[in-house]
Design a protein around this motif. Structure first.
Motif, mmCIF file in Angstrom:
data_model
loop_
_atom_site.group_PDB
_atom_site.id
_atom_site.type_symbol
_atom_site.label_atom_id
_atom_site.label_comp_id
_atom_site.label_asym_id
_atom_site.label_seq_id
_atom_site.Cartn_x
_atom_site.Cartn_y
_atom_site.Cartn_z
ATOM 1 N N ALA A 81 -3.901 7.217 -6.446
ATOM 2 C CA ALA A 81 -5.185 6.764 -5.900
ATOM 3 C C ALA A 81 -5.926 5.898 -6.912
ATOM 4 N N ALA A 82 -5.897 6.299 -8.186
ATOM 5 C CA ALA A 82 -6.553 5.499 -9.222
ATOM 6 C C ALA A 82 -5.887 4.137 -9.365
ATOM 7 N N ALA A 90 0.139 16.784 -6.210
ATOM 8 C CA ALA A 90 -1.314 16.669 -6.290
ATOM 9 C C ALA A 90 -1.721 15.750 -7.436
ATOM 10 N N LEU A 91 -1.082 15.910 -8.584
ATOM 11 C CA LEU A 91 -1.386 15.060 -9.735
ATOM 12 C C LEU A 91 -0.926 13.631 -9.477
ATOM 13 N N ALA A 135 -7.295 13.005 -16.882
ATOM 14 C CA ALA A 135 -7.021 14.086 -15.940
ATOM 15 C C ALA A 135 -8.008 15.237 -16.107
ATOM 16 N N HIS A 164 -8.822 17.872 -13.255
ATOM 17 C CA HIS A 164 -7.809 18.910 -13.371
ATOM 18 C C HIS A 164 -8.210 19.817 -14.534
ATOM 19 N N LEU A 188 -10.523 13.098 -13.424
ATOM 20 C CA LEU A 188 -9.906 13.631 -12.212
ATOM 21 C C LEU A 188 -10.182 15.115 -12.018
ATOM 22 N N ARG A 225 -0.649 12.168 -6.645
ATOM 23 C CA ARG A 225 -1.542 11.569 -5.657
ATOM 24 C C ARG A 225 -2.826 11.084 -6.309
ATOM 25 N N ASP A 226 -3.428 11.897 -7.177
ATOM 26 C CA ASP A 226 -4.678 11.508 -7.822
ATOM 27 C C ASP A 226 -4.495 10.253 -8.678
#
Length: 247
Positions: free
Chosen positions: A109-110, A102-103, A52, A92, A90, A105-106
């Motif tokens: 996505a991974a 938001a976290l 992250a 952050h 990512l 989602r990231d």
């Protein structure tokens, strides 16, 4: 103590090909997971690391603008020592990661990008076994990873990911939590322990800021003692423990 914290640990599942490890900082995986990762990559399995942050707030004597790139380089070298060639960040902010959509989602996505069957993360609970307080970053990323493993398979959560070509992936079968006070499974550490020591040693700048002890002595003693303690519940063989959640 409960049976879950004292009983015999079961072997981790082996019928998988791809794993995704998601943690907050450089060195998080090296403090306990790397011997398992080495065993998996030696067996021909693919493991990808997603972090992250770049750990830019982790060394008091280094400005974040200097520390972040340095720790990224150390992390890539550390991953290579155990057969991991793909490391992603990512971006952050270190120390102030916020649990939320938001976290999630990231991380979702991974998961969609790499399509793992096994997802690995770090202790998401408030404490380390009720002894030491956990950091907010670990709690946020661990919890978000557990949630994102499901988010990744639901096309109606984060639909913009599909618009970007990241189709839903509902193939995560397990999430394994390292550093849990209530582990359920383990991987024999012996074959990968020496490489795990080398992997942790790649974080030399961080270790030298953390302790006055010789870095190799520190890394070897920490990993060996941890694996030996886990091994008491795994047939006497040094091991890496995980709390395994099926999906």
């Amino acid at each position: 103590m409960t049976e879950s914290s004292t009983g015999r640990l079961r072997p981790m599942p082996e019928d998988w090909r791809r794993a995704l490890a998601v943690v907050a900082h450089p060195d998080d995986l090296e403090y306990g997971c790397a011997a398992a990762v080495a065993a998996w990559t030696d067996a021909g399995r693919e493991v990808v690391y997603v972090l992250a942050t770049r750990g830019e707030a982790g060394i008091d004597t280094l400005d974040p603008a200097v520390c972040g790139p340095l720790r990224e380089r150390e992390q890539r070298a550390s991953a290579a020592a155990v057969g991991v060639s793909r490391v992603e960040f990512l971006d952050h902010r270190d120390g102030v990661i916020e649990y939320g959509t938001a976290l999630r989602r990231d991380i979702a996505a991974a998961v969609r990008r790499h399509r793992p069957e096994l997802v690995i993360t770090l202790n998401h609970r408030d404490t380390w076994g009720g002894v030491a307080w956990n950091t907010p970053d670990h709690v946020a990323v661990g919890r978000a990873t557990l949630d994102a493993a499901a988010d990744a398979g639901n096309r109606w959560i984060f639909p913009d990911l599909a618009e970007q070509g990241l189709e839903p992936w509902n193939g995560v079968r397990w999430v394994a939590v390292a550093g849990s006070a209530t582990p359920t499974h383990a991987v024999e550490a012996g074959p990968g322990l020496e490489r795990a020591v080398r992997s942790l040693l790649e974080h030399r700048t961080y270790i030298e800021a953390l302790t006055d002890e010789d870095p190799e002595t520190y890394a070897r003693e920490f990993l060996t003692s941890t694996a030996t303690a886990v091994g008491e519940r795994y047939g006497g063989k040094p091991a890496v423990a995980f709390e395994l959640f099926g999906r």
